[in-house]
Design a protein around this motif. Sequence first.
Motif, PDB file in Angstrom:
ATOM      1  N   UNK A  49       0.833  -1.203   0.000  1.00  0.00           N
ATOM      2  CA  UNK A  49       0.000   0.000   0.000  1.00  0.00           C
ATOM      3  C   UNK A  49       0.865   1.251   0.000  1.00  0.00           C
ATOM      4  N   UNK A  55       5.230   3.100   7.773  1.00  0.00           N
ATOM      5  CA  UNK A  55       3.840   2.645   7.727  1.00  0.00           C
ATOM      6  C   UNK A  55       3.745   1.137   7.558  1.00  0.00           C
ATOM      7  N   UNK A 128       0.392   8.738  16.621  1.00  0.00           N
ATOM      8  CA  UNK A 128      -0.211   9.366  15.450  1.00  0.00           C
ATOM      9  C   UNK A 128       0.139   8.641  14.159  1.00  0.00           C
ATOM     10  N   UNK A 130      -0.029   5.798  11.540  1.00  0.00           N
ATOM     11  CA  UNK A 130      -0.993   4.756  11.184  1.00  0.00           C
ATOM     12  C   UNK A 130      -0.279   3.510  10.675  1.00  0.00           C
ATOM     13  N   UNK A 132      -0.265  -0.415  11.221  1.00  0.00           N
ATOM     14  CA  UNK A 132      -1.039  -1.482  11.855  1.00  0.00           C
ATOM     15  C   UNK A 132      -0.153  -2.581  12.418  1.00  0.00           C
ATOM     16  N   UNK A 182       1.817   9.900   7.633  1.00  0.00           N
ATOM     17  CA  UNK A 182       0.761   9.062   7.084  1.00  0.00           C
ATOM     18  C   UNK A 182       0.467   9.323   5.608  1.00  0.00           C
ATOM     19  N   UNK A 183       0.638  10.558   5.175  1.00  0.00           N
ATOM     20  CA  UNK A 183       0.235  10.865   3.798  1.00  0.00           C
ATOM     21  C   UNK A 183       1.334  11.563   3.002  1.00  0.00           C
ATOM     22  N   UNK A 184       2.497  11.743   3.605  1.00  0.00           N
ATOM     23  CA  UNK A 184       3.569  12.464   2.920  1.00  0.00           C
ATOM     24  C   UNK A 184       4.074  11.734   1.688  1.00  0.00           C
ATOM     25  N   UNK A 203       0.974   2.808  -9.421  1.00  0.00           N
ATOM     26  CA  UNK A 203       0.175   1.970  -8.529  1.00  0.00           C
ATOM     27  C   UNK A 203      -0.763   1.072  -9.323  1.00  0.00           C
ATOM     28  N   UNK A 402     -15.630  -8.638   7.361  1.00  0.00           N
ATOM     29  CA  UNK A 402     -16.605  -7.851   8.117  1.00  0.00           C
ATOM     30  C   UNK A 402     -17.741  -8.737   8.632  1.00  0.00           C
TER      31      UNK A 402
ATOM     32  N   UNK B  44     -10.163  -1.608   9.008  1.00  0.00           N
ATOM     33  CA  UNK B  44      -9.697  -2.905   8.513  1.00  0.00           C
ATOM     34  C   UNK B  44      -9.136  -2.749   7.111  1.00  0.00           C
ATOM     35  N   UNK B  46      -7.858  -0.097   5.809  1.00  0.00           N
ATOM     36  CA  UNK B  46      -6.590   0.620   5.875  1.00  0.00           C
ATOM     37  C   UNK B  46      -5.473  -0.316   6.330  1.00  0.00           C
ATOM     38  N   UNK B  47      -5.757  -1.108   7.335  1.00  0.00           N
ATOM     39  CA  UNK B  47      -4.709  -1.954   7.915  1.00  0.00           C
ATOM     40  C   UNK B  47      -4.317  -3.083   6.973  1.00  0.00           C
ATOM     41  N   UNK B  48      -5.251  -3.516   6.129  1.00  0.00           N
ATOM     42  CA  UNK B  48      -4.940  -4.584   5.179  1.00  0.00           C
ATOM     43  C   UNK B  48      -4.581  -5.873   5.892  1.00  0.00           C
ATOM     44  N   UNK B  62      -5.686   3.380  15.376  1.00  0.00           N
ATOM     45  CA  UNK B  62      -5.852   3.696  13.956  1.00  0.00           C
ATOM     46  C   UNK B  62      -7.200   4.366  13.709  1.00  0.00           C
ATOM     47  N   UNK B  65      -7.016   7.874  14.801  1.00  0.00           N
ATOM     48  CA  UNK B  65      -6.187   8.674  13.898  1.00  0.00           C
ATOM     49  C   UNK B  65      -6.905   8.985  12.595  1.00  0.00           C
ATOM     50  N   UNK B  66      -7.643   8.004  12.099  1.00  0.00           N
ATOM     51  CA  UNK B  66      -8.327   8.189  10.819  1.00  0.00           C
ATOM     52  C   UNK B  66      -9.627   8.978  10.991  1.00  0.00           C
ATOM     53  N   UNK B  90      -7.228  13.141   2.633  1.00  0.00           N
ATOM     54  CA  UNK B  90      -6.227  12.149   2.258  1.00  0.00           C
ATOM     55  C   UNK B  90      -6.905  10.852   1.853  1.00  0.00           C
ATOM     56  N   UNK B  93      -6.644   4.693   1.024  1.00  0.00           N
ATOM     57  CA  UNK B  93      -6.215   3.548   0.234  1.00  0.00           C
ATOM     58  C   UNK B  93      -4.832   3.784  -0.358  1.00  0.00           C
ATOM     59  N   UNK B  94      -4.568   5.010  -0.811  1.00  0.00           N
ATOM     60  CA  UNK B  94      -3.298   5.285  -1.491  1.00  0.00           C
ATOM     61  C   UNK B  94      -2.297   6.013  -0.597  1.00  0.00           C
ATOM     62  N   UNK B  95      -2.711   6.337   0.620  1.00  0.00           N
ATOM     63  CA  UNK B  95      -1.805   7.026   1.566  1.00  0.00           C
ATOM     64  C   UNK B  95      -1.248   8.311   0.973  1.00  0.00           C
ATOM     65  N   UNK B  96      -2.085   9.046   0.287  1.00  0.00           N
ATOM     66  CA  UNK B  96      -1.656  10.295  -0.344  1.00  0.00           C
ATOM     67  C   UNK B  96      -2.798  11.293  -0.235  1.00  0.00           C
ATOM     68  N   UNK B  97      -2.473  12.611  -0.307  1.00  0.00           N
ATOM     69  CA  UNK B  97      -3.555  13.579  -0.375  1.00  0.00           C
ATOM     70  C   UNK B  97      -4.387  13.341  -1.651  1.00  0.00           C
ATOM     71  N   UNK B 104      -2.117  13.577 -10.312  1.00  0.00           N
ATOM     72  CA  UNK B 104      -1.228  12.635 -11.004  1.00  0.00           C
ATOM     73  C   UNK B 104      -1.913  11.975 -12.185  1.00  0.00           C
TER      74      UNK B 104
END
Lengths: 527, 298
Positions: A49, A55, A128, A130, A132, A182-184, A203, A402, B44, B46-48, B62, B65-66, B90, B93-97, B104
Amino acid sequence: MRARSIRGMGTLATAAALATVVSACSAPGEGASGDAATSAVVGIAYEPETLSPLLGFGKDGNSKIFDGLLTHDADLKLKPALAAALPEVSDDGRTYTYALREGVKFSDGEPFTAKDVVFTYETILDEKTNNASKGELDAIESVEAKGDDTVVFRLKYPYAPFAERTVLPIAPEHMAGGQDVNTGSFGTKPVGTGPYKLAKWSKGEQLVLEANSGYWGGTPKIERFTMAIIKDDDVRATRLRSGDLDGAILPPNLAKAFQGSGQKTYAAKSFDYRTVTLPTGNKVTGNTAVRRALDIAVDRQTMVDGILEGAGKVAYGPVPTDSEWFTEGTERTYDPKKARKVLDAAGWKPGKDGIRVKDGVRASFPLWYVSGDKLRQDHALAYASDAKKIGVEVEVQAGTWEVIEPRMPKDAVLAGGGSPADPDFDQYPLLRSDLAGDGFNNMGWYDNATVDRALKAGRESGDRAERKAAYDTVQRELVKNPGYTFLTHIDHLYVVDDRFGDLSTQVEPHDHGLAAGPWWNVEDWRP
Amino acid sequence: MSRPPWGPMARLAGRRALFAVPVLGTVTFGVFAIAAASPFDPVKAYAGTAGLSASQDTLDQLRANLGADEPLVTRWWNWLTSAVQGDLGDSSALRQPVADVIAERVGWSVLLASAAFLVAVLLGGLLGVLAARRPGGWTDRAVTSLAYTLEAAPPFWLGLLVMWLFALKLGVLPAGGLTDTGSTVVTADQVVRHLVLPAGVLALSQLPWFVLYVRQGSATHSRRTPCGAHARVDSPSAPSCWDMHFAPECCRCSRSSARVYPNSSPEHCSWRPSSAGPASPRRPSRPPPPSTSRCWPH
């Protein structure tokens, strides 16, 4: 008739015109992989990911772009990487001191120092962040840099396998420190000390690595290493056949087709088990007699031969039978007759429909598998069929996590896992009673005081013989009270082009990411 | 040429824009509500796979935080107020803004969409006009049936089909990606080769409505035009109404049609049967009277 044929021709003409328009735009094809063995393209099923170690990327080592303090050799023995030597461990097992390798630079030219190590571990453990997988570093109390070339870890409790955790890749503070963890952009444009640099990451499509010419271990001969991310097994096989790929991971039935066709097939042994959880909270699966009967009523060898097409081993516990940690004498013999006797003796008598009953409880329970996972489905169905033969009804059901998760305290689940690095990594979270129902730990709510004590001893003792004795106890207890029915350990199959010569594989974990397979040491390939 | 009705147009645009505010608000809230109602757990997701061995503490952390532990309305309101200020948040799924993720990809999406649109318009215009030349003729039937078939075919299925044919069976075009596997540089010829299949399929899926639209426009015209329809009956060499698109004065029709439809006055008919075939369109000596405007129903 004539009108129809003319119309048909018209359709054809239109189709031909369309085809011309479409193909007119195409340029002559060119092979993706050159003939020179300095580049390799392999097909993998999953992509990370993120590429940020902060991360969770590469936490089990061998991340190609980064190095850990330690790394694994072909036999999974620890050897120093960014550390100059294996760590010094204090007598109480709670202080680990690493001397760092000198002269190592990140691929952007900046020097690697102890500060980067401290930064990496502290960031991961930060609330802070993320990540897992941070629970794996739970033992750490503090990380401290002593000068530029020494790092000291202090642990909250003695934790024998701690050194195994320090294969975790080290991120440069000067790159990753100034941005949102987390998002950088570090997660997509990583910089590390490893044998490769990231050249490009599209990706869902491909991850291209380029040899790091300044690598402290010597520049890799394979200058360009591309991992194409292809989820579909059939597409991966087709692209391998067409020459688009030099290697790929494949399921057994597809790998078979490549035997003796300019490619080599590698079967990597693994700790990747498939098991059935038998929840303590269910009156049927919680019953020791039922557990023991099921344990000897499943025909594991037939599962290996039929479902895995021979590419695997029978499993009696999380520890594979060929591991040095395996306890001889805990093998179970397939014996449905004895299984029936066990149930008879415990008072489970066959009812009218052939399903056993005891005190008004029918020997019936649901077994869940994650929908879409063919391998788990096959295992679940085979398990149900074997159980039926001794008068136990298993209702196989599919669902997403789930759906499954809230049912785990009562319903059986076809689960998988496996970490080869240390026996503690699988057994502690799987069997400790105080971790029952904690996330996905101890999914079967297994509760056995002897096992709890042995797990603690195995984790804390620094002595190899003491640890072996502890895990022997655990495995023997699992024969007496099998809270899980372990079924198989699965081999991971890879097919790679001949021109790279003879390659090797490591023993692989359940999550075999991009650095598993014959390309685990692509930096050392000398084609 | 009269001045466009700027005023009413601006008012209409303004009304629509104002109306979009509650619509967008409702739709986005709906999306948040559906997501909240689904059993799907963002933590879940996010954590994969790491989540499958994570402790409850880690998962709870998590979640905090989310911001996934906040009530639905709060989450929606936070998102909405940030989005209005240009912060799309953000992507977990892609950990990006999200803005980066869009930036992109938007260039390639525009390239793909415009290439497909261009092909669809050119090809659709051509086929539609060809079909309308002789409504009911074999070209028309072929084109129309092709259009209906394509319209009925879902684009994803078409995509799989062409991938199977061109990438797997024939091996002439790549099945996916922007460049070849193993290539790090984006070159024009690679992009073109990788563009053919997706743009082609997208064009094909947009083609039918355009073909049918163009054909319908022309055919309606043809039906409503007495001269066109009857000219064909009268004489095989008579121009169909299609030609009249390019001759707005239109009434290059036969005397017979003028007889049947007295409204199309003969003096505007520039066409006369002759052995030399249809005469080139000529402007009539004076503008057509309003009655002939039925040649141009639009």
